[in-house]
Design a protein around this motif. Structure first.
Motif, PDB file in Angstrom:
ATOM      1  N   PHE A 181       0.845  -1.198   0.000  1.00 17.04           N
ATOM      2  CA  PHE A 181       0.000   0.000   0.000  1.00 17.04           C
ATOM      3  C   PHE A 181       0.879   1.247   0.000  1.00 17.04           C
ATOM      4  CE2 PHE A 181      -2.717   3.337   1.432  1.00 17.04           C
ATOM      5  CZ  PHE A 181      -4.016   2.979   1.095  1.00 17.04           C
ATOM      6  N   SER A 182       0.669   2.116  -0.979  1.00 18.83           N
ATOM      7  CA  SER A 182       1.472   3.325  -1.136  1.00 18.83           C
ATOM      8  C   SER A 182       0.914   4.486  -0.305  1.00 18.83           C
ATOM      9  CB  SER A 182       1.507   3.735  -2.612  1.00 18.83           C
ATOM     10  OG  SER A 182       1.922   5.074  -2.761  1.00 18.83           O
ATOM     11  N   GLU A 183       1.781   5.071   0.526  1.00 20.73           N
ATOM     12  CA  GLU A 183       1.375   6.269   1.278  1.00 20.73           C
ATOM     13  C   GLU A 183       1.005   7.404   0.320  1.00 20.73           C
ATOM     14  OE1 GLU A 183       3.231   9.537   4.449  1.00 20.73           O
ATOM     15  OE2 GLU A 183       4.487   7.903   3.692  1.00 20.73           O
ATOM     16  N   ARG A 184       1.756   7.501  -0.773  1.00 18.17           N
ATOM     17  CA  ARG A 184       1.499   8.582  -1.731  1.00 18.17           C
ATOM     18  C   ARG A 184       0.093   8.486  -2.317  1.00 18.17           C
ATOM     19  NH1 ARG A 184       4.601  12.385  -3.952  1.00 18.17           N
ATOM     20  NH2 ARG A 184       6.376  11.563  -2.792  1.00 18.17           N
ATOM     21  N   SER A 185      -0.451   7.278  -2.402  1.00 17.30           N
ATOM     22  CA  SER A 185      -1.799   7.112  -2.971  1.00 17.30           C
ATOM     23  C   SER A 185      -2.861   7.784  -2.104  1.00 17.30           C
ATOM     24  CB  SER A 185      -2.128   5.620  -3.124  1.00 17.30           C
ATOM     25  OG  SER A 185      -2.317   4.998  -1.852  1.00 17.30           O
ATOM     26  N   ASP A 241      -1.183   8.482   8.567  1.00 17.11           N
ATOM     27  CA  ASP A 241      -1.407   7.193   9.229  1.00 17.11           C
ATOM     28  C   ASP A 241      -2.869   7.012   9.645  1.00 17.11           C
ATOM     29  OD1 ASP A 241       1.184   6.374   8.926  1.00 17.11           O
ATOM     30  OD2 ASP A 241       1.848   7.002  10.915  1.00 17.11           O
ATOM     31  N   ILE A 242      -3.511   8.104  10.055  1.00 11.01           N
ATOM     32  CA  ILE A 242      -4.934   8.016  10.396  1.00 11.01           C
ATOM     33  C   ILE A 242      -5.732   7.598   9.159  1.00 11.01           C
ATOM     34  CG2 ILE A 242      -6.979   9.253  11.188  1.00 11.01           C
ATOM     35  CD1 ILE A 242      -5.177  11.103  12.777  1.00 11.01           C
ATOM     36  N   ALA A 243      -5.464   8.288   8.047  1.00  9.95           N
ATOM     37  CA  ALA A 243      -6.182   7.984   6.810  1.00  9.95           C
ATOM     38  C   ALA A 243      -5.921   6.551   6.357  1.00  9.95           C
ATOM     39  CB  ALA A 243      -5.769   8.965   5.716  1.00  9.95           C
ATOM     40  N   TYR A 244      -4.687   6.095   6.530  1.00  8.22           N
ATOM     41  CA  TYR A 244      -4.320   4.741   6.125  1.00  8.22           C
ATOM     42  C   TYR A 244      -5.098   3.701   6.934  1.00  8.22           C
ATOM     43  CZ  TYR A 244      -1.405   0.526   5.743  1.00  8.22           C
ATOM     44  OH  TYR A 244      -0.951  -0.759   5.578  1.00  8.22           O
ATOM     45  N   LYS A 255      -7.333  11.076   0.396  1.00 10.17           N
ATOM     46  CA  LYS A 255      -7.985  10.402   1.523  1.00 10.17           C
ATOM     47  C   LYS A 255      -7.610  11.020   2.861  1.00 10.17           C
ATOM     48  CE  LYS A 255      -8.702   5.972  -0.780  1.00 10.17           C
ATOM     49  NZ  LYS A 255      -8.517   4.507  -0.737  1.00 10.17           N
ATOM     50  N   VAL A 256      -6.472  11.703   2.909  1.00  6.72           N
ATOM     51  CA  VAL A 256      -6.098  12.368   4.159  1.00  6.72           C
ATOM     52  C   VAL A 256      -7.045  13.529   4.420  1.00  6.72           C
ATOM     53  CG1 VAL A 256      -4.266  13.519   5.440  1.00  6.72           C
ATOM     54  CG2 VAL A 256      -3.685  11.692   3.830  1.00  6.72           C
ATOM     55  N   ALA A 257      -7.267  14.346   3.392  1.00 10.23           N
ATOM     56  CA  ALA A 257      -8.203  15.472   3.545  1.00 10.23           C
ATOM     57  C   ALA A 257      -9.610  14.964   3.849  1.00 10.23           C
ATOM     58  CB  ALA A 257      -8.206  16.313   2.268  1.00 10.23           C
ATOM     59  N   GLU A 258      -9.986  13.884   3.196  1.00  8.80           N
ATOM     60  CA  GLU A 258     -11.312  13.303   3.420  1.00  8.80           C
ATOM     61  C   GLU A 258     -11.460  12.817   4.863  1.00  8.80           C
ATOM     62  OE1 GLU A 258     -13.241   9.121   2.117  1.00  8.80           O
ATOM     63  OE2 GLU A 258     -12.522  10.337   0.434  1.00  8.80           O
TER      64      GLU A 258
END
Length: 596
Positions: free
Chosen positions: A266-270, A342-345, A278-281
Motif C-alpha cells: 500500500f502506497s502512502e502517496r496514494s 497514518d490516520i487515513a491509512y 484520503k487524508v483530507a477526506e
C-alpha cells in the motif's frame, strides 16, 4: 470459541466437560440466566505436581452463584469426579480445581493427533485480520533489524491463519515523506557518477551506500544526460519514482530470501493523490464528528523553549480516546504530518473490511501507539481495534563480539548478508526464539552449531530423528511401514497406543496433547514465539526419551520381540513428527527428514 476442523482436542474436551458440570449446577441451584461461561478456562497447572489440568470455574462464577469460591469449587469437583475421563479432582487454595486424567486420556489424545494429521490444532471460524509488518522506508536494503519484524509478522500471520482467521499480509510503503526526497537526491548523485562525473565524497545527510549505484546506472541508461539540464524540481519526481521502484524490488527480493511475501503493498502517496485525497477526506470526517479543532499545544516536557513553535494549529482530539495529549495534523508548511497520513491509512484498512488490525513496529515507535489506537477508535466509531506489537532491537554478534559494519550498505549489516551466511531456517527460528518486546542477541556462530544449545538445530534434529526411527523400523521389524506420511499414519492409526504407559512416554503424550491449547493461546495473545518455545520443549522430551532408551532397552522405540509395542511407539513418534512439522511450518521453517 472457534471449532477444530474435526474432533475436540483434549483440553477443549475437558473444558466442555467442566462447562457441562457448571451448567448442570446452575440449573439445579437456580443461578441467574445469561451467565458468561466463556470466562471458565482449562489450562496446564503452574506446578505439574498439582495434576494435569486446572480450571478457574469456581473463581469466576462465584459471584453469580452467590457462593464462596471454595464452596462452589467443592460442588463442581463433586460432579467432575463422576466423569469417566477424570481420575482425580482436588480443590486447592481459594477455589482452584486441579484435575488428573486417566492414562487412557493420553492414548486418545495421541489418536487425535494421528487422526487429524497436519490439521491437528487447526481451527475454523475466525475473523478477518490485517497484519501490517516490515513497512520499512524504501531508502535502502533491508537490515538485520527489519529482519526480526519481518519474521515476527509473517509467523503471526501464519499462526492466525492456522487459527481460522482470514489474514491479509500488508506492507505500507512510506513513499511520500522527506526521506524519499533524500533518496532521490542520493540517487541523482549516483546518476551523475554513472555518466562519468566526479561526485567526490557523499555529502552528509545523503545515503552513502553503494546500493544506489545500480539506480544511477539505470537512470543513465534510461535518460542519458537529459536529467542534467533540468532543475531539481523537474528531475526529482522522475528520479524518486525510479529509486523507490528499484528499492522496493530489492526489498521484495530480500524478503523472498526469508520466504516472506505480502498480499498488499500500500502506497502512502496514494492517500494524497490529486482527486483522491484520503487524508483530507479523513480530516473532514473527523471534523464533522467534532474530533478536530484549532488550538495550541503546550511545549513538550524537557524541550528547550526556543525550539518550540507556539502557534494555532489543527489538532486531533486524541485525549478523548485515551491518548495523553492532542495531536497536530498539519505542519507549519501546510503539509500533512505523518500522523495525519497514518490516520487515513488505518481508516482505509477499516473501509476495506478490517475491523481487526495488527501493526508490527520497531522499538523506536513505542510512543506512537496510544495516538494510533485513539485514531482507530475515532475513525471507526469504536468498531475497529488496533493491536501494536513492538519488535525490539537485534544485537548481531559473532562469537560474542558485535558485528556492526557492512561493505555494501555503509553502516549496517543487511538482511541478505545474514541469510546468506546462516540460512533461512536459522534466521527465522532464532528471530522468534525470544519474546518480541525483548532485545535479541543473535550470534552468527552459535546458530551454526549442531548442539542442544542451538534451538533450531535441536528442533529440526528431532524431526529428522523421528524419520530415522521409521527407517530403522522398516529395516528391522516392519518392511511394510509406508514411507509416505499419509500411508504411514493410516498404517499406525490402529496401534495399541494404550500400551504407552511408562511415565516418560506419558510425559511426551501430554506434551503433544497441549499443542492445540498452546496454539490457541499464542494466537489470542499474538505471540508466535510461544510456538518456538513449545517446539524446543517437545524436541527435548523426545530426545530425552531416545537417550533413556539407549540406556534402558525396554524403553527403546523398536522392540524386536514385541511388534505391538513397537507399533504403538512408532505411533507416538509419528505424533511427535507431525506436531514438529506443523509448528515449524507455522514459523516458516523447514522440517528435514535427514540432517547432514
Amino acid at each position: 470459541m472457534p471449532e477444530t476442523t474435526s474432533s475436540l482436542h483434549l483440553f477443549a474436551d475437558v473444558l466442555a466437560r467442566v462447562h457441562a458440570a457448571c451448567r448442570t449446577l446452575a440449573v439445579e441451584a437456580n443461578w441467574p440466566e445469561g451467565i458468561d461461561f466463556s470466562r471458565v478456562v482449562v489450562e496446564p497447572p503452574r506446578d505439574a505436581s498439582h495434576g494435569d489440568m486446572a480450571t478457574n470455574a469456581a473463581m469466576v462464577l462465584a459471584k453469580e452463584a452467590k457462593a464462596k469460591p471454595r464452596d462452589l469449587a467443592e460442588k463442581i469437583a463433586e460432579r467432575l469426579r463422576t466423569d469417566a475421563l477424570i481420575a482425580k479432582v482436588d480443590v486447592a487454595g481459594p477455589g482452584f480445581i486441579n484435575l488428573t486424567l486417566k492414562p487412557a486420556a493420553w492414548a486418545e489424545a495421541l489418536r487425535t493427533v494421528l487422526r487429524e494429521g497436519a490439521d491437528y490444532g487447526r481451527v475454523r471460524g475466525g475473523s478477518k485480520v490485517n497484519v501490517e509488518y516490515v513497512s520499512a522506508n524504501p531508502t535502502g536494503p533491508m537490515h538485520v533489524g527489519h529482519c526480526r519484524g519481518a519474521v515476527f509478522g509473517d509467523a503471526l500471520a501464519s499462526l492466525l491463519q492456522f487459527g481460522g482467521h482470514d489474514v491479509t499480509r500488508e506492507y505500507y510503503i512510506n513513499d511520500a515523506g522527506a526521506q524519499v526526497d533524500v533518496l532521490a537526491r542520493s540517487a541523482f548523485l549516483r546518476y551523475r557518477e554513472a555518466l562519468g562525473q566526479d561526485i567526490g565524497a557523499i555529502p552528509e545527510g545523503l545515503y552513502p551506500g553503494d546500493y544506489l549505484k545500480p539506480v544511477g546506472a539505470a537512470l543513465a541508461k534510461e535518460h542519458g544526460d537529459k536529467l542534467l539540464g533540468m532543475s531539481e524540481a523537474e528531475w526529482l519526481p522522475t528520479v524518486r519514482a525510479k529509486a523507490i521502484a528499484m528499492m522496493m524490488d530489492e526489498i521484495k527480493d530480500d524478503l523472498a530470501a526469508l520466504n516472506i511475501r505480502h498480499d498488499v503493498f500500500f502506497s502512502e502517496r496514494s492517500l494524497i493523490e490529486t482527486g483522491n485525497n484520503k487524508v483530507a477526506e479523513t480530516i473532514d470526517f473527523l471534523r464533522a464528528k467534532g474530533d478536530i479543532y484549532e488550538g495550541r499545544l503546550p511545549p513538550p516536557k524537557g524541550a528547550p523553549v526556543e525550539d518550540w513553535e507556539d502557534r494555532e494549529q489543527l489538532l486531533f482530539r486524541a485525549t478523548a480516546y485515551g491518548d495523553d495529549v492532542d495531536r497536530p495534523l498539519i505542519k507549519s508548511d501546510n503539509s500533512y504530518t505523518y500522523f495525519a497520513s497514518d490516520i487515513a491509512y488505518h481508516r482505509d484498512k477499516f473501509d476495506r473490511g478490517f475491523a481487526e488490525m495488527i501493526d508490527v513496529w520497531g522499538a523506536d515507535h513505542g510512543g506512537y501507539i496510544k495516538r494510533m489506537q485513539a485514531a482507530v477508535k475515532a475513525t471507526t466509531s469504536g468498531k475497529g481495534a488496533l493491536d501494536v506489537k513492538i519488535v525490539q532491537l537485534v544485537k548481531l554478534l559473532r562469537n560474542g563480539e558485535p558485528v556492526k559494519m557492512s561493505k555494501r550498505s555503509g553502516d549496517f549489516v543487511t538482511l541478505r548478508e545474514v541469510v546468506d551466511e546462516v540460512g533461512q531456517d536459522a534466521v527465522r527460528f532464532m528471530m522468534l526464539y525470544r519474546k518480541n518486546d525483548a532485545v535479541l542477541d543473535f550470534d552468527l556462530a552459535k546458530v551454526m552449531e549442531q548442539s542442544r544449545d542451538n534451538p533450531v538445530f535441536y528442533v529440526q534434529y528431532g524431526h529428522a530423528r523421528g524419520h530415522s526411527i521409521f527407517r530403522n523400523a522398516r529395516a528391522e521389524v516392519f518392511p511394510e511401514l509406508p514411507e509416505d506420511t499419509a500411508g504411514r499414519i493410516a498404517w499406525l492409526s490402529e496401534s495399541a497406543v494404550e500400551r504407552l504407559s511408562d511415565p516418560v512416554e506419558l510425559e511426551l503424550l501430554k506434551c503433544l496433547a497441549i499443542y492445540p491449547r498452546m496454539l490457541e493461546a499464542a494466537a489470542s495473545a499474538h505471540e508466535p514465539h510461544r510456538i518456538a518455545f513449545y517446539l524446543y520443549d517437545l524436541a527435548s522430551e523426545f530426545h530425552a526419551l531416545w537417550t533413556k532408551g539407549r540406556d534402558l532397552p525396554y524403553l527403546r522405540f523398536i522392540i524386536n520381540n514385541d511388534a505391538d509395542l513397537t507399533k504403538a511407539r512408532l505411533a507416538m513418534v509419528q505424533g511427535v513428527v507431525s506436531v514438529l512439522a506443523s509448528g515449524l511450518a507455522i514459523l516458516g521453517v523447514h522440517a528435514p527428514d535427514e540432517m547432514r
